[in-house]
Design a protein around this motif. Structure first.
Motif, mmCIF file in Angstrom:
data_model
loop_
_atom_site.group_PDB
_atom_site.id
_atom_site.type_symbol
_atom_site.label_atom_id
_atom_site.label_comp_id
_atom_site.label_asym_id
_atom_site.label_seq_id
_atom_site.Cartn_x
_atom_site.Cartn_y
_atom_site.Cartn_z
ATOM 1 N N ALA A 118 0.840 -1.201 0.000
ATOM 2 C CA ALA A 118 0.000 0.000 0.000
ATOM 3 C C ALA A 118 0.876 1.252 0.000
ATOM 4 O O ALA A 118 2.042 1.214 0.388
ATOM 5 C CB ALA A 118 -0.905 0.000 1.229
ATOM 6 N N PHE A 119 0.286 2.347 -0.453
ATOM 7 C CA PHE A 119 0.988 3.634 -0.456
ATOM 8 C C PHE A 119 0.058 4.660 0.185
ATOM 9 O O PHE A 119 -1.038 4.895 -0.315
ATOM 10 C CB PHE A 119 1.333 4.039 -1.896
ATOM 11 C CG PHE A 119 2.250 5.231 -1.986
ATOM 12 C CD1 PHE A 119 3.591 5.072 -2.315
ATOM 13 C CD2 PHE A 119 1.784 6.518 -1.738
ATOM 14 C CE1 PHE A 119 4.450 6.170 -2.399
ATOM 15 C CE2 PHE A 119 2.634 7.614 -1.810
ATOM 16 C CZ PHE A 119 3.967 7.443 -2.144
ATOM 17 N N VAL A 120 0.469 5.264 1.285
ATOM 18 C CA VAL A 120 -0.468 6.128 2.020
ATOM 19 C C VAL A 120 0.098 7.516 2.299
ATOM 20 O O VAL A 120 1.309 7.724 2.360
ATOM 21 C CB VAL A 120 -0.857 5.507 3.376
ATOM 22 C CG1 VAL A 120 -1.373 4.101 3.194
ATOM 23 C CG2 VAL A 120 0.329 5.526 4.330
ATOM 24 N N GLY A 121 -0.819 8.442 2.481
ATOM 25 C CA GLY A 121 -0.477 9.781 2.950
ATOM 26 C C GLY A 121 -0.127 10.750 1.840
ATOM 27 O O GLY A 121 0.139 10.358 0.701
ATOM 28 N N GLN B 174 -3.930 5.430 -0.643
ATOM 29 C CA GLN B 174 -4.814 6.232 0.192
ATOM 30 C C GLN B 174 -4.207 7.606 0.436
ATOM 31 O O GLN B 174 -3.273 7.772 1.212
ATOM 32 C CB GLN B 174 -5.068 5.550 1.545
ATOM 33 C CG GLN B 174 -5.996 6.341 2.457
ATOM 34 C CD GLN B 174 -7.352 6.590 1.814
ATOM 35 O OE1 GLN B 174 -8.029 5.667 1.373
ATOM 36 N NE2 GLN B 174 -7.759 7.871 1.762
ATOM 37 N N GLU B 175 -4.769 8.583 -0.246
ATOM 38 C CA GLU B 175 -4.364 9.957 -0.029
ATOM 39 C C GLU B 175 -4.794 10.372 1.375
ATOM 40 O O GLU B 175 -5.739 9.819 1.936
ATOM 41 C CB GLU B 175 -5.068 10.833 -1.070
ATOM 42 C CG GLU B 175 -4.662 12.272 -1.064
ATOM 43 C CD GLU B 175 -5.379 13.015 -2.193
ATOM 44 O OE1 GLU B 175 -6.522 13.438 -1.957
ATOM 45 O OE2 GLU B 175 -4.801 13.162 -3.286
ATOM 46 N N GLY B 176 -4.090 11.339 1.938
ATOM 47 C CA GLY B 176 -4.471 11.789 3.271
ATOM 48 C C GLY B 176 -3.829 13.117 3.589
ATOM 49 O O GLY B 176 -2.959 13.587 2.855
ATOM 50 N N GLU B 177 -4.254 13.718 4.668
ATOM 51 C CA GLU B 177 -3.632 14.976 5.100
ATOM 52 C C GLU B 177 -2.159 14.739 5.373
ATOM 53 O O GLU B 177 -1.726 13.610 5.608
ATOM 54 C CB GLU B 177 -4.321 15.499 6.364
ATOM 55 C CG GLU B 177 -5.734 16.009 6.130
ATOM 56 C CD GLU B 177 -5.744 17.162 5.143
ATOM 57 O OE1 GLU B 177 -4.707 17.844 5.022
ATOM 58 O OE2 GLU B 177 -6.782 17.359 4.489
ATOM 59 N N TYR C 228 -1.969 8.088 10.015
ATOM 60 C CA TYR C 228 -2.674 7.226 10.963
ATOM 61 C C TYR C 228 -3.970 6.686 10.373
ATOM 62 O O TYR C 228 -4.151 5.476 10.229
ATOM 63 C CB TYR C 228 -2.954 8.026 12.232
ATOM 64 C CG TYR C 228 -3.375 7.210 13.432
ATOM 65 C CD1 TYR C 228 -2.418 6.706 14.315
ATOM 66 C CD2 TYR C 228 -4.719 6.960 13.696
ATOM 67 C CE1 TYR C 228 -2.789 5.974 15.428
ATOM 68 C CE2 TYR C 228 -5.099 6.218 14.803
ATOM 69 C CZ TYR C 228 -4.142 5.728 15.672
ATOM 70 O OH TYR C 228 -4.503 5.010 16.773
ATOM 71 N N GLU C 229 -4.838 7.614 9.987
ATOM 72 C CA GLU C 229 -6.125 7.189 9.433
ATOM 73 C C GLU C 229 -5.954 6.490 8.083
ATOM 74 O O GLU C 229 -6.610 5.489 7.795
ATOM 75 C CB GLU C 229 -7.088 8.371 9.253
ATOM 76 C CG GLU C 229 -7.509 9.022 10.545
ATOM 77 C CD GLU C 229 -6.485 10.030 11.020
ATOM 78 O OE1 GLU C 229 -5.509 10.278 10.266
ATOM 79 O OE2 GLU C 229 -6.635 10.541 12.136
#
Lengths: 340, 340
Positions: free
Chosen positions: A186-189, A222-225, A230-231
């Motif tokens: 996965a790739f997040v943030g 998952q893109e994120g702030e 965390y989320e």
DNA sequence: TGAAATACGTCAAACGTTTGCGGTAGATTT
DNA sequence: AAATCTACCGCAAACGTTTGACGTATTTCA
């Protein structure tokens, strides 16, 4: 009042021009007299008046550094802190001073809104670090100042740049994880994920998948702030429980993702591997120590300063070009082969 | 070439003195002419030349910031980062620029070794942040510059200071732990522990113990390298297994101590409580979140800048005094009542 | 209505350097 | 011995402002 060149002239009984020449090692003054003058200057604790000198030479021997974000968030970013340290040390080596200021975050309307040191203090050149509004760059162009950009890529206005090879970094890290045996990564943030450095890293991730013939799945992203690893990590894991490794857009997000795993009673790296980018200090000190991609931030700052100084000397004839910095994967305990 | 005051004068057909007065809102120029001049100045993108102005006014509207440690370690210190942000924002508000430089870590021999911006650029004042060699201060005194010190206390040379009430902070944190029921509290990290801010915190710790009639035991104190909370915590625990709470000299050391507990399979806070000082960003993000003592770093920086600017205006008549900043305990999950 | 006050500008010096040009010695060449 | 060089240094302008000391008109007061 501090001693001036005139005081020395009076003391020695010679013209100020001669003093100036002697102190600057210029020809036209006998060796003996020069020694005498330099000795006297030392005695009188003389030091040149930068403003007076600058007035005639049209140089301040000062360079300005600007950034778009809030000062506090800029300074608390360990990545930029390292770069800044490199810049400062290099400038000091060349006897240049450094001023810095944020543009306050908001877009500027006119040249007059630029930081004071650029417009009034007349720095010799400016370093721009991090993302910046394209309009602000145009203002900078108006005042015709030599400038160089760090860690941000600009499409329109060509400008000298020192940048990290983020795409390659993304590929290298993915390669490493795949090499460990991971297939569901996965790739997040990071927001936004359609431009900028984080996007580049994501591109590298896709490059690697393609090379290893692993299908790219949108739901593993998952893109994120900026600080929301965390989320994001929780969300992606809820969607795709088969994930065995998580790459975060940077170390801060990776650490956050690690905390998310702990809160779900997942062990790192036994149950899931986690990796980040930047190799900030906290990465080595986290528990477990974080696998990440390192770039020599200090060297990057030094190079940037060096290139800007060169531009000042060389009358700025060369066309703008990019200096891209290599990266390396540093393997720590937060990643391991999947349990299968 | 940028437009000068002369260009405007020629354009309007009036003397440069008039232009200067009009642009600076000084009396002696009719309202109508002033408007005309200001309009023309805007058209021509005029901006005053700081060096020329400074040459006659003898002011640079610039203040310098120096610190003793290496640039990288200074900038990577989250505490100082916050202070710096406060300083910068306040200075910007007053249209002052900021230069900064390290003294390179080593002791300086003469005034000539001071950062260039102090001696040549002639900043109007200087901020000293963090511990600094007393000799360097004396050099600063020689050049007669208004100055103010942040987060460091000097015994000999009296000088304006903005400082944290570290002793009180130490007491408050200890009070809190005692209030939870702890009786065996260790204090780790920080060298040297016989002077400076960490010593003050330790004093506060002793104050609290005395007040609560808990005997002070030397063996519960473990001095250590700045980043060595890890070993220190282990050592003190080996010596005194009855310890139920560990106070570290700052948050970085506290985080290190937490890792040390994890490595010994001790749970925080169930088996042992841990607390730090400063409330850096990492404190809130650690796992578990760290109980610590907060000081408003940004406000501290702002206050420091403000007071220095005031000194510049007021001809420096007032005797030097200390501004001490209050602190507050922030309770997070790393501390709890001892299990008994 | 003449003198004094006021309003508005100009002049020129000053801030501390750098630097092109010119001048005066002494040394070297014809 | 006259002419040409050099080496060394003085002179003065320039960089772009600010500011106190003067000028002029124009208005105000007695």
């Amino acid at each position: 009042m501090r001693a001036t060149i005139k005081d020395i002239a009076r003391e020695i009984g010679v013209n100020v021009a001669t003093i100036s020449r002697a102190l600057n090692n210029k020809p036209g003054v006998s060796a003996e007299l020069q020694r005498k003058i330099q000795k006297k200057a030392l005695e009188m604790h003389y030091s040149p008046h930068g403003q007076a000198r600058g007035l005639v030479t049209q140089r301040t021997e000062t360079i300005g550094l600007i950034f778009d974000s809030e000062t506090s968030s800029f300074l608390s970013n360990p990545f930029y802190g390292g770069v800044l340290a490199g810049i400062e040390s290099e400038l000091r080596r060349h006897n240049f001073s450094l001023m810095f200021s944020s543009t306050g975050g908001h877009k500027l309307d006119s040249v007059a809104d630029l930081p004071k040191f650029i417009i009034e203090h007349r720095v010799d050149g400016v370093l721009i670090v991090g993302s910046i509004d394209e309009r602000n760059i145009r203002l900078l162009h108006e005042v015709q100042l030599p400038m160089l950009m760090i860690d941000y890529h600009l499409e329109e206005n060509p400008i000298d740049t020192v940048i990290v090879d983020n795409r390659r970094a993304g590929k290298m890290l993915t390669d490493y994880l795949v090499g460990l045996g991971h297939r569901h990564i996965a790739f997040v943030g990071g927001r936004p994920l359609d431009e900028g450095n984080f996007y580049e890293r994501l591109c590298g991730y896709r490059d690697a998948l393609q090379e290893h013939e692993i299908p790219y799945r949108r739901e593993l992203i998952q893109e994120g702030e900026l600080e929301g690893g965390y989320e994001s990590a929780q969300q992606v894991l809820a969607r795709a429980p088969e994930v065995t490794a998580i790459m975060a857009c940077n170390d801060a997000n990776a650490c956050a993702a690690m905390r998310a795993m702990v809160s779900k009673s997942l062990r790192v790296p036994e149950d899931i591997s986690i990796a980040g980018f930047d190799d900030i200090a906290a990465a080595a000190e986290s528990w477990p120590p974080l696998t990440t991609v390192r770039v020599d931030k200090c060297a990057m700052g030094r190079t940037a300063a060096q290139r800007l100084l060169q531009k000042l000397k060389n009358d700025d004839t060369t066309p703008p070009y990019e200096t891209v910095f290599p990266t390396e994967v540093v393997r720590r305990a937060s990643t391991a082969a999947p349990r299968k």
